[in-house]
Design a protein around this motif. Sequence first.
Motif, PDB file in Angstrom:
ATOM      1  N   LEU A  96      38.261  32.211  38.514  1.00  0.00           N
ATOM      2  CA  LEU A  96      37.024  32.600  37.834  1.00  0.00           C
ATOM      3  C   LEU A  96      36.033  33.235  38.789  1.00  0.00           C
ATOM      4  CD1 LEU A  96      36.411  29.651  35.347  1.00  0.00           C
ATOM      5  CD2 LEU A  96      36.947  32.018  34.798  1.00  0.00           C
ATOM      6  N   PHE A  97      35.967  32.715  40.007  1.00  0.00           N
ATOM      7  CA  PHE A  97      35.078  33.296  41.006  1.00  0.00           C
ATOM      8  C   PHE A  97      35.506  34.726  41.336  1.00  0.00           C
ATOM      9  CE2 PHE A  97      34.021  34.161  45.466  1.00  0.00           C
ATOM     10  CZ  PHE A  97      32.643  34.106  45.379  1.00  0.00           C
ATOM     11  N   GLY A  98      36.792  34.927  41.512  1.00  0.00           N
ATOM     12  CA  GLY A  98      37.298  36.273  41.782  1.00  0.00           C
ATOM     13  C   GLY A  98      37.029  37.214  40.626  1.00  0.00           C
ATOM     14  N   LEU A  99      37.199  36.733  39.406  1.00  0.00           N
ATOM     15  CA  LEU A  99      36.925  37.539  38.224  1.00  0.00           C
ATOM     16  C   LEU A  99      35.443  37.887  38.132  1.00  0.00           C
ATOM     17  CD1 LEU A  99      38.180  38.749  35.658  1.00  0.00           C
ATOM     18  CD2 LEU A  99      37.614  36.605  34.510  1.00  0.00           C
ATOM     19  N   GLU A 100      34.579  36.934  38.455  1.00  0.00           N
ATOM     20  CA  GLU A 100      33.142  37.196  38.434  1.00  0.00           C
ATOM     21  C   GLU A 100      32.757  38.242  39.483  1.00  0.00           C
ATOM     22  OE1 GLU A 100      28.862  34.871  38.796  1.00  0.00           O
ATOM     23  OE2 GLU A 100      30.708  33.787  39.206  1.00  0.00           O
ATOM     24  N   CYS A 101      33.338  38.140  40.679  1.00  0.00           N
ATOM     25  CA  CYS A 101      33.063  39.145  41.715  1.00  0.00           C
ATOM     26  C   CYS A 101      33.501  40.527  41.258  1.00  0.00           C
ATOM     27  CB  CYS A 101      33.763  38.769  43.022  1.00  0.00           C
ATOM     28  SG  CYS A 101      33.043  37.360  43.852  1.00  0.00           S
ATOM     29  N   PHE A 102      34.669  40.614  40.642  1.00  0.00           N
ATOM     30  CA  PHE A 102      35.163  41.889  40.143  1.00  0.00           C
ATOM     31  C   PHE A 102      34.245  42.434  39.041  1.00  0.00           C
ATOM     32  CE2 PHE A 102      37.843  44.407  37.261  1.00  0.00           C
ATOM     33  CZ  PHE A 102      38.206  45.411  38.135  1.00  0.00           C
ATOM     34  N   ALA A 103      33.767  41.559  38.151  1.00  0.00           N
ATOM     35  CA  ALA A 103      32.880  41.993  37.067  1.00  0.00           C
ATOM     36  C   ALA A 103      31.562  42.518  37.628  1.00  0.00           C
ATOM     37  CB  ALA A 103      32.625  40.839  36.096  1.00  0.00           C
TER      38      ALA A 103
END
Length: 122
Positions: A96-103
């Motif tokens: 989720l952290f990686g997805l948030e950074c990508f977003a």
Amino acid sequence: MASKLHQLQSKACQASQFAFKHGSSYYKQLLEQNKQYIQEPATVEKCSLLSNQLLYTRLASIPGRYESFWKELDYVKNLWKNRQELKVEDAGIAALFGLECFAWFCAGEIVGRGFTITGYYV
């Protein structure tokens, strides 16, 4: 279409009249609530002093932030070494952290292009 434009103009006019009537009192209330942050007298020298204090306070905090960064990095390295013992919850949080950074990266790219999806101005 013309009626919607007229409605929009009417609403904008009402909003500007409300802001004109109540803006001054809101401004005074805001200043009164935050008077502990106001420096008197408000001179150029005082503003320069506060600016320098902010800059050098930020610079002084760099070593602490640098140390915290390396502690976090060591923690991640340790997790990676023991990834067989990694729980599903921890992997989910990392994903989720990686997805948030990508977003946030994608949002920044869109903002940088002037809020266009394709990058072309229409």
